[in-house]
Design a protein around this motif. Sequence first.
Motif, PDB file in Angstrom:
ATOM      1  N   ASP A  80       0.824  -1.200   0.000  1.00 42.76           N
ATOM      2  CA  ASP A  80       0.000   0.000   0.000  1.00 42.76           C
ATOM      3  C   ASP A  80       0.861   1.253   0.000  1.00 42.76           C
ATOM      4  OD1 ASP A  80      -2.326  -1.527   0.111  1.00 42.76           O
ATOM      5  OD2 ASP A  80      -2.370  -1.528   2.297  1.00 42.76           O
ATOM      6  N   ILE A  81       0.193   2.405   0.033  1.00 43.11           N
ATOM      7  CA  ILE A  81       0.843   3.694   0.231  1.00 43.11           C
ATOM      8  C   ILE A  81       0.050   4.431   1.300  1.00 43.11           C
ATOM      9  CG2 ILE A  81       1.531   5.889  -0.810  1.00 43.11           C
ATOM     10  CD1 ILE A  81       1.437   4.461  -3.554  1.00 43.11           C
ATOM     11  N   TRP A  82       0.733   4.881   2.346  1.00 43.91           N
ATOM     12  CA  TRP A  82       0.071   5.619   3.409  1.00 43.91           C
ATOM     13  C   TRP A  82       0.100   7.110   3.116  1.00 43.91           C
ATOM     14  CZ3 TRP A  82       1.806   3.516   8.871  1.00 43.91           C
ATOM     15  CH2 TRP A  82       1.318   2.208   9.034  1.00 43.91           C
ATOM     16  N   LEU A  83      -1.033   7.784   3.311  1.00 44.47           N
ATOM     17  CA  LEU A  83      -1.042   9.236   3.270  1.00 44.47           C
ATOM     18  C   LEU A  83      -0.335   9.764   4.521  1.00 44.47           C
ATOM     19  CD1 LEU A  83      -4.648   9.973   1.936  1.00 44.47           C
ATOM     20  CD2 LEU A  83      -2.528   9.547   0.661  1.00 44.47           C
ATOM     21  N   GLU A  84       0.215  10.961   4.416  1.00 44.71           N
ATOM     22  CA  GLU A  84       1.126  11.458   5.445  1.00 44.71           C
ATOM     23  C   GLU A  84       0.479  11.622   6.813  1.00 44.71           C
ATOM     24  OE1 GLU A  84       3.109  14.969   4.105  1.00 44.71           O
ATOM     25  OE2 GLU A  84       3.944  13.995   2.315  1.00 44.71           O
ATOM     26  N   ASN A  85      -0.837  11.790   6.864  1.00 49.83           N
ATOM     27  CA  ASN A  85      -1.497  12.035   8.150  1.00 49.83           C
ATOM     28  C   ASN A  85      -2.078  10.775   8.779  1.00 49.83           C
ATOM     29  OD1 ASN A  85      -3.544  11.608   6.278  1.00 49.83           O
ATOM     30  ND2 ASN A  85      -4.963  13.062   7.243  1.00 49.83           N
ATOM     31  N   LYS A  86      -1.813   9.604   8.214  1.00 52.10           N
ATOM     32  CA  LYS A  86      -2.463   8.383   8.693  1.00 52.10           C
ATOM     33  C   LYS A  86      -2.230   8.155  10.189  1.00 52.10           C
ATOM     34  CE  LYS A  86      -2.215   3.352   8.490  1.00 52.10           C
ATOM     35  NZ  LYS A  86      -3.611   3.106   8.854  1.00 52.10           N
TER      36      LYS A  86
END
Length: 325
Positions: A115-121
């Motif tokens: 996956d790719i996490w968004l920076e605010n996860k």
Amino acid sequence: MDTKPNSLTGLAAIDPRPSPKNVAVLMCTYNGQRFLAEQLESIERQSHESWVVAVSDDGSTDNTLEIIESFRERWGHEKIIAFQGPKRGFATNFLTLACKQSLHADFFAWADQDDIWLENKLETAVSWLQTIPSETPALYCGRTQGVDTHGHPLECSPLFKRPPAFANALVQSLAGGNTMVFNEAARQLMANAGENMDIVSHDWWAYLLITGAGGKVSYDPMPSVLYRQHEDNLVGSNSGWKARLLRLRMMLKGRFSAWNEQNLHCLSSVGNLLTPENQRTLESFKFARKSNLVGRLLGLHRAGVYRQTTPGNIGLFFAAIMKGI
């Protein structure tokens, strides 16, 4: 400090006794070289900077371990811990990693390798988890934004609006494990239930156990994970009519009933961890499944079980008629 050498490319299982508000990112890998670096880079970009990545590798034969080693050199030895997985499937790998008592953190986040996490996860999850008393099991989860192999956006997972609850968990897994972040009390609850449970999936089990024990669950309607859709996915997309029809077909063919049987067997073995009210809900649901048609329908109503959407509840009704629950 535990510095017992690990057999994975010389990595050491370091126990840094992390500072307050630290997050242990629990990543399970298996032949993940294709997208692993991009996922690790997205973790590196998190606005919540206090984290350590714990990897459990289930016997990769590609360059997965070499990629992990390269990030260890890049980040420093204290930022990645590696373990050999149990080699009994993804669900067991995630559960045993979560239950590993050599890992110490305030919060724990499951992470898929592709996956790719968004920076605010992590920041968003931790902000909510900090509002819950530390002794109360708490789970943050939410929607995902689908992406293709090149990272181009696809559909989001369905938006669920009904409250998270044990009565929902009995017939539906609310969110993917790749969105889940939980506190130490929730981790300890899973450990108390046992890491060798024959579970359907780690995310469904967490939802069942935490709601069943009277814990708190927050479902975030705003996606913070880009969920990669590709041919090697173990669990496919949960969005679109094609996915909904596939789930309905599995329900009517008995897969749903088999999953319920497996979940109920696990829950029954740890019934002492459930609240008295949820013990009664569990018994009502078990009784309904074994009853005649009228008894099944009345029993479902008495148990109060529900799915998150109208089509899902219609499917549940037909499954009950056809003895598919």
